[in-house]
Scaffold this motif. Sequence first.
Motif, short mmCIF file in Angstrom:
data_model
loop_
_atom_site.label_atom_id
_atom_site.label_comp_id
_atom_site.label_asym_id
_atom_site.label_seq_id
_atom_site.Cartn_x
_atom_site.Cartn_y
_atom_site.Cartn_z
N UNK A 21 0.85 -1.18 0.00
CA UNK A 21 0.00 0.00 0.00
C UNK A 21 0.89 1.24 0.00
N UNK A 22 0.67 2.12 -0.95
CA UNK A 22 1.47 3.33 -1.06
C UNK A 22 0.65 4.54 -0.67
N UNK A 23 1.32 5.56 -0.27
CA UNK A 23 0.65 6.81 0.09
C UNK A 23 0.10 7.47 -1.18
N UNK A 24 -0.72 8.45 -0.98
CA UNK A 24 -1.27 9.16 -2.14
C UNK A 24 -0.26 10.16 -2.69
N UNK A 25 -0.45 10.54 -3.92
CA UNK A 25 0.41 11.49 -4.62
C UNK A 25 0.38 12.84 -3.89
N UNK A 26 1.54 13.43 -3.58
CA UNK A 26 1.55 14.70 -2.88
C UNK A 26 1.05 15.89 -3.73
N UNK A 27 0.97 15.71 -5.03
CA UNK A 27 0.51 16.78 -5.92
C UNK A 27 -1.00 16.75 -6.10
N UNK A 28 -1.56 15.59 -6.45
CA UNK A 28 -2.98 15.53 -6.79
C UNK A 28 -3.83 14.66 -5.86
N UNK A 29 -3.19 13.84 -5.03
CA UNK A 29 -3.93 13.01 -4.10
C UNK A 29 -4.34 11.64 -4.61
N UNK A 30 -4.08 11.34 -5.87
CA UNK A 30 -4.39 10.02 -6.43
C UNK A 30 -3.43 8.98 -5.83
N UNK A 31 -3.77 7.69 -5.88
CA UNK A 31 -2.85 6.67 -5.37
C UNK A 31 -1.53 6.69 -6.15
N UNK A 32 -0.42 6.60 -5.43
CA UNK A 32 0.87 6.63 -6.11
C UNK A 32 1.12 5.32 -6.84
N UNK A 33 1.98 5.37 -7.85
CA UNK A 33 2.32 4.20 -8.65
C UNK A 33 3.77 3.81 -8.38
N UNK A 34 4.07 2.53 -8.46
CA UNK A 34 5.41 2.04 -8.18
C UNK A 34 6.46 2.70 -9.08
N UNK A 35 6.14 2.87 -10.35
CA UNK A 35 7.10 3.43 -11.32
C UNK A 35 7.47 4.87 -11.02
N UNK A 36 6.54 5.65 -10.51
CA UNK A 36 6.77 7.08 -10.30
C UNK A 36 6.67 7.49 -8.83
N UNK A 37 6.73 6.52 -7.94
CA UNK A 37 6.56 6.75 -6.51
C UNK A 37 7.42 7.89 -6.00
#
Length: 64
Positions: free
Chosen positions: A4-20
């Motif tokens: 489980x990854x945190x949400x994107x700090x810019x938009x709040x969407x779930x973060x992705x492994x490639x761009x975490x």
Amino acid sequence: MSPKFASCPICGQPSQMKTRPFCSDRCRDRDLLQWLGDGYRVPGAGVTEDAQKSSDYGVDSDPD
């Protein structure tokens, strides 16, 4: 079970492994532009122009 990854700090969407920790290349690039454009700053006292020059070149500001 997937990690489980945190949400994107810019938009709040779930973060992705490639761009975490971001969700996409777009959000990662937006963050980089904020850093490059002085969008993120640490509050504090300003630096005078003379002090900046002397610290950049390692010389005293007084040319005696």
